[in-house]
Motif scaffolding. Structure first.
Motif, PDB file in Angstrom:
ATOM      1  N   ALA A  16       0.825  -1.209   0.000  1.00 48.84           N
ATOM      2  CA  ALA A  16       0.000   0.000   0.000  1.00 48.84           C
ATOM      3  C   ALA A  16       0.859   1.259   0.000  1.00 48.84           C
ATOM      4  CB  ALA A  16      -0.942  -0.013   1.202  1.00 48.84           C
ATOM      5  N   ARG A  17       1.941   1.236   0.775  1.00 51.89           N
ATOM      6  CA  ARG A  17       2.824   2.410   0.795  1.00 51.89           C
ATOM      7  C   ARG A  17       3.487   2.627  -0.567  1.00 51.89           C
ATOM      8  NH1 ARG A  17       4.188   0.369   5.978  1.00 51.89           N
ATOM      9  NH2 ARG A  17       6.103  -0.588   5.161  1.00 51.89           N
ATOM     10  N   ALA A  18       3.963   1.543  -1.174  1.00 47.74           N
ATOM     11  CA  ALA A  18       4.593   1.662  -2.498  1.00 47.74           C
ATOM     12  C   ALA A  18       3.592   2.150  -3.535  1.00 47.74           C
ATOM     13  CB  ALA A  18       5.177   0.315  -2.912  1.00 47.74           C
ATOM     14  N   LEU A  19       2.369   1.681  -3.414  1.00 52.44           N
ATOM     15  CA  LEU A  19       1.335   2.085  -4.373  1.00 52.44           C
ATOM     16  C   LEU A  19       0.991   3.555  -4.202  1.00 52.44           C
ATOM     17  CD1 LEU A  19      -0.574   1.114  -6.592  1.00 52.44           C
ATOM     18  CD2 LEU A  19      -2.197   0.441  -4.813  1.00 52.44           C
ATOM     19  N   ALA A  20       0.865   3.995  -2.947  1.00 51.75           N
ATOM     20  CA  ALA A  20       0.546   5.399  -2.693  1.00 51.75           C
ATOM     21  C   ALA A  20       1.658   6.319  -3.194  1.00 51.75           C
ATOM     22  CB  ALA A  20       0.315   5.613  -1.195  1.00 51.75           C
ATOM     23  N   ALA A  21       2.904   5.850  -3.091  1.00 52.44           N
ATOM     24  CA  ALA A  21       4.035   6.665  -3.545  1.00 52.44           C
ATOM     25  C   ALA A  21       4.318   6.458  -5.034  1.00 52.44           C
ATOM     26  CB  ALA A  21       5.275   6.306  -2.735  1.00 52.44           C
ATOM     27  N   ARG A  22       3.559   5.538  -5.648  1.00 57.31           N
ATOM     28  CA  ARG A  22       3.723   5.200  -7.068  1.00 57.31           C
ATOM     29  C   ARG A  22       5.154   4.773  -7.366  1.00 57.31           C
ATOM     30  NH1 ARG A  22      -0.447   9.241 -10.320  1.00 57.31           N
ATOM     31  NH2 ARG A  22      -1.997   9.312  -8.673  1.00 57.31           N
ATOM     32  N   LEU A  23       5.668   3.906  -6.486  1.00 60.21           N
ATOM     33  CA  LEU A  23       7.012   3.369  -6.668  1.00 60.21           C
ATOM     34  C   LEU A  23       6.925   2.083  -7.477  1.00 60.21           C
ATOM     35  CD1 LEU A  23       8.339   3.824  -3.025  1.00 60.21           C
ATOM     36  CD2 LEU A  23       8.804   5.284  -5.005  1.00 60.21           C
ATOM     37  N   ALA A  32      -1.385  -6.734  -7.009  1.00 60.38           N
ATOM     38  CA  ALA A  32      -0.859  -7.459  -5.853  1.00 60.38           C
ATOM     39  C   ALA A  32      -1.661  -7.138  -4.601  1.00 60.38           C
ATOM     40  CB  ALA A  32       0.612  -7.117  -5.650  1.00 60.38           C
ATOM     41  N   LEU A  33      -1.962  -5.853  -4.397  1.00 56.47           N
ATOM     42  CA  LEU A  33      -2.725  -5.454  -3.216  1.00 56.47           C
ATOM     43  C   LEU A  33      -4.177  -5.912  -3.325  1.00 56.47           C
ATOM     44  CD1 LEU A  33      -2.413  -3.995  -0.522  1.00 56.47           C
ATOM     45  CD2 LEU A  33      -3.031  -1.856  -1.675  1.00 56.47           C
ATOM     46  N   ALA A  34      -4.752  -5.802  -4.508  1.00 58.09           N
ATOM     47  CA  ALA A  34      -6.132  -6.254  -4.710  1.00 58.09           C
ATOM     48  C   ALA A  34      -6.262  -7.740  -4.428  1.00 58.09           C
ATOM     49  CB  ALA A  34      -6.584  -5.945  -6.137  1.00 58.09           C
ATOM     50  N   GLY A  35      -5.240  -8.512  -4.809  1.00 58.32           N
ATOM     51  CA  GLY A  35      -5.298  -9.954  -4.594  1.00 58.32           C
ATOM     52  C   GLY A  35      -5.355 -10.357  -3.142  1.00 58.32           C
ATOM     53  N   THR A  36      -4.954  -9.455  -2.260  1.00 55.43           N
ATOM     54  CA  THR A  36      -5.062  -9.726  -0.821  1.00 55.43           C
ATOM     55  C   THR A  36      -6.429  -9.314  -0.275  1.00 55.43           C
ATOM     56  OG1 THR A  36      -4.270  -7.554  -0.057  1.00 55.43           O
ATOM     57  CG2 THR A  36      -2.592  -9.212  -0.637  1.00 55.43           C
ATOM     58  N   GLY A  37      -7.263  -8.693  -1.120  1.00 53.30           N
ATOM     59  CA  GLY A  37      -8.566  -8.219  -0.673  1.00 53.30           C
ATOM     60  C   GLY A  37      -8.525  -6.881   0.023  1.00 53.30           C
ATOM     61  N   ASP A  38      -7.412  -6.163  -0.095  1.00 56.54           N
ATOM     62  CA  ASP A  38      -7.217  -4.902   0.624  1.00 56.54           C
ATOM     63  C   ASP A  38      -7.864  -3.744  -0.147  1.00 56.54           C
ATOM     64  OD1 ASP A  38      -5.982  -2.479   1.746  1.00 56.54           O
ATOM     65  OD2 ASP A  38      -4.638  -3.887   2.759  1.00 56.54           O
ATOM     66  N   LEU A  39      -8.744  -3.014   0.527  1.00 60.55           N
ATOM     67  CA  LEU A  39      -9.476  -1.921  -0.120  1.00 60.55           C
ATOM     68  C   LEU A  39      -8.575  -0.755  -0.520  1.00 60.55           C
ATOM     69  CD1 LEU A  39     -12.719  -1.753   2.082  1.00 60.55           C
ATOM     70  CD2 LEU A  39     -12.406  -2.868  -0.113  1.00 60.55           C
ATOM     71  N   ARG A  40      -7.359  -0.715  -0.006  1.00 57.97           N
ATOM     72  CA  ARG A  40      -6.459   0.373  -0.368  1.00 57.97           C
ATOM     73  C   ARG A  40      -6.013   0.295  -1.833  1.00 57.97           C
ATOM     74  NH1 ARG A  40      -2.290  -0.116   4.597  1.00 57.97           N
ATOM     75  NH2 ARG A  40      -2.811  -2.317   4.229  1.00 57.97           N
ATOM     76  N   ALA A  41      -6.344  -0.806  -2.485  1.00 61.23           N
ATOM     77  CA  ALA A  41      -6.039  -0.922  -3.920  1.00 61.23           C
ATOM     78  C   ALA A  41      -7.037  -0.150  -4.770  1.00 61.23           C
ATOM     79  CB  ALA A  41      -6.048  -2.392  -4.344  1.00 61.23           C
ATOM     80  N   LEU A  42      -8.190   0.179  -4.227  1.00 57.64           N
ATOM     81  CA  LEU A  42      -9.271   0.755  -5.037  1.00 57.64           C
ATOM     82  C   LEU A  42      -8.938   2.103  -5.664  1.00 57.64           C
ATOM     83  CD1 LEU A  42     -12.308  -0.314  -2.848  1.00 57.64           C
ATOM     84  CD2 LEU A  42     -11.914  -0.972  -5.222  1.00 57.64           C
ATOM     85  N   PRO A  43      -8.353   3.075  -4.935  1.00 61.40           N
ATOM     86  CA  PRO A  43      -8.068   4.358  -5.598  1.00 61.40           C
ATOM     87  C   PRO A  43      -7.166   4.207  -6.821  1.00 61.40           C
ATOM     88  CG  PRO A  43      -7.893   4.585  -3.216  1.00 61.40           C
ATOM     89  CD  PRO A  43      -8.035   3.121  -3.497  1.00 61.40           C
ATOM     90  N   ALA A  44      -6.150   3.349  -6.714  1.00 62.97           N
ATOM     91  CA  ALA A  44      -5.264   3.148  -7.862  1.00 62.97           C
ATOM     92  C   ALA A  44      -6.005   2.480  -9.012  1.00 62.97           C
ATOM     93  CB  ALA A  44      -4.056   2.298  -7.452  1.00 62.97           C
ATOM     94  N   ASN A  52      -8.185   3.197 -19.066  1.00 61.87           N
ATOM     95  CA  ASN A  52      -8.440   1.890 -19.676  1.00 61.87           C
ATOM     96  C   ASN A  52      -7.141   1.095 -19.887  1.00 61.87           C
ATOM     97  OD1 ASN A  52     -11.199   1.700 -19.774  1.00 61.87           O
ATOM     98  ND2 ASN A  52     -11.257   1.315 -21.978  1.00 61.87           N
ATOM     99  N   ARG A  53      -6.271   1.109 -18.894  1.00 56.76           N
ATOM    100  CA  ARG A  53      -5.011   0.395 -19.033  1.00 56.76           C
ATOM    101  C   ARG A  53      -5.070  -0.918 -18.246  1.00 56.76           C
ATOM    102  NH1 ARG A  53      -3.351   5.099 -16.764  1.00 56.76           N
ATOM    103  NH2 ARG A  53      -2.091   4.045 -15.194  1.00 56.76           N
ATOM    104  N   VAL A  54      -3.994  -1.713 -18.359  1.00 56.08           N
ATOM    105  CA  VAL A  54      -3.866  -2.846 -17.454  1.00 56.08           C
ATOM    106  C   VAL A  54      -3.812  -2.257 -16.047  1.00 56.08           C
ATOM    107  CG1 VAL A  54      -2.696  -4.356 -19.071  1.00 56.08           C
ATOM    108  CG2 VAL A  54      -1.347  -2.770 -17.728  1.00 56.08           C
ATOM    109  N   PRO A  55      -4.237  -2.995 -14.993  1.00 57.52           N
ATOM    110  CA  PRO A  55      -4.360  -4.436 -14.885  1.00 57.52           C
ATOM    111  C   PRO A  55      -5.691  -5.021 -15.325  1.00 57.52           C
ATOM    112  CG  PRO A  55      -4.794  -3.492 -12.766  1.00 57.52           C
ATOM    113  CD  PRO A  55      -4.463  -2.349 -13.697  1.00 57.52           C
ATOM    114  N   PHE A  56      -6.449  -4.291 -16.113  1.00 60.92           N
ATOM    115  CA  PHE A  56      -7.726  -4.846 -16.546  1.00 60.92           C
ATOM    116  C   PHE A  56      -7.509  -5.744 -17.758  1.00 60.92           C
ATOM    117  CE2 PHE A  56      -8.743  -0.775 -14.431  1.00 60.92           C
ATOM    118  CZ  PHE A  56      -9.352  -1.332 -13.327  1.00 60.92           C
TER     119      PHE A  56
END
Length: 352
Positions: A16-23, A32-44, A52-56
């Motif tokens: 979550a920290r790496a995602l928030a910092a866009r590292l 990776a974060l979504a796969g754990t079920g963590d809601l902090r993945a939602l804003p990204a 309309n990019r990956v990870p879709f």
């Protein structure tokens, strides 16, 4: 990391920290974060959806599905509303809706336009999985099932007929279209739908049993599964399925090994003869060595999950015999006569 799913739950804060910092790769961190079920993945994920990019894309859909439907569904609806549609994002969104099934009902308005383009197959599948909430699309589904729809292709009729049954509860069209496919040589494309229909497809049981001796391995597996579902007679099906479980399978997707394991699990206790082989495969230090690219962990985890679930289903059912399906009364000859003609209309109207 993106492939690891719940196995990296203990590192969710770091992700979550790496995602928030866009590292690093934001898309892969979000998955990776979504796969754990963590809601902090939602804003990204929402930001990614805007472009309309990956990870879709389809290989990661199961990881996105770890998030609550109510939280992620608005993002998927936004992806489907994007104009023009982009291939990976649209196919992944439709696949995710199909995986969610009835919970994806609010997205039916966004799915409908996809019946008119190259994504029709995914749209039909999503509508069928959504079920009764898609009943308002029954006429459109019937048009695809009968080939009347302008965008109907040769692979649409059986899926559309099945979706029509799932949406309306009326199996007539599905039995006719899928039964005709099984009887005229396109067996593997009709068998999964007859299996889903179960005892309703009893009129086709003899044809399905004959296909268990097909020269094609995928057809044999599909026929065995369908026969067991239709008749409740598991013994001949187990023999066919067990013959396709090669302990030395490399993971080559051209072979139906994993599908055979899955179908043995679905049979439950009557497939107990398969348990020792499944345990031996599951206990191997290395199972798959097929040259996968970027999805090796996903492939191995999928096989492990299939083996584990099959053994659980066989073991969980071992205390008693599997319940046989309850046969439905067969429709009268009068009701069955000319089913496709009723949907297609008078012959003269079809030849103009």
């Amino acid at each position: 990391m993106a492939q690891a799913g719940p196995a990296v739950s203990g590192h969710a804060d770091r992700l979550a920290r790496a995602l928030a910092a866009r590292l690093g790769n934001v898309e892969e961190l979000a998955v990776a974060l979504a796969g754990t079920g963590d809601l902090r993945a939602l804003p990204a994920l929402r930001r990614i959806a805007e472009g309309n990019r990956v990870p879709f894309h389809v290989p990661w859909v199961s990881h996105l599905a770890a998030l609550p439907v109510a939280e992620l569904l608005p993002t998927m609806r936004a992806v489907l509303r994007h104009d023009p549609a982009k291939y990976h994002a649209s196919t992944a969104a439709l696949e995710l809706l199909a995986l969610w099934g009835p919970a994806a009902a609010p997205a039916v308005p966004e799915v409908l336009p996809y019946l008119e383009g190259p994504y029709a197959y995914g749209a039909l599948r999503a509508l069928g999985r959504i079920g009764p909430a898609a009943a308002g699309t029954a006429d459109r589904l019937a048009d695809f099932a009968t080939g009347r729809a302008p965008k109907a292709a040769r692979h649409h009729p059986r899926l559309a007929a099945w979706a029509h049954w799932r949406a309306t509860g009326d199996p007539t069209l599905a039995l006719d279209v899928c039964g005709a496919a099984v009887g005229t040589g396109t067996a593997s494309h009709g068998l999964p739908f007859l299996a889903d229909l179960g005892p309703l497809a009893a009129a086709h049981a003899d044809t399905v049993r004959g296909l268990m001796e097909s020269p094609g391995a995928w057809t044999r597996v599909a026929a065995a599964h369908a026969y067991a579902r239709i008749t409740g007679d598991a013994e001949p099906a187990v023999a066919v399925l067990l013959a396709e479980v090669d302990p030395d399978w490399t993971g080559n997707p051209a072979l139906p090994t994993r599908e055979a394991v899955r179908r043995l699990g679905g049979i439950g206790a009557p497939a107990a003869a398969a348990a020792p082989l499944l345990r031996r495969i599951l206990g191997a230090e290395e199972r798959l060595n097929h040259p996968y690219e970027h999805v090796r962990i996903l492939a191995d985890e999928a096989y492990v999950r299939t083996l584990t679930e099959a053994l659980e289903q066989i073991g969980a059912s071992a205390d008693g015999p599997a319940a046989a399906p309850v046969p439905e009364p067969a429709p009268s000859p009068e009701a069955r006569r000319g089913v496709l003609e009723r949907w297609l209309g008078p012959r003269a109207a079809r030849t103009r």
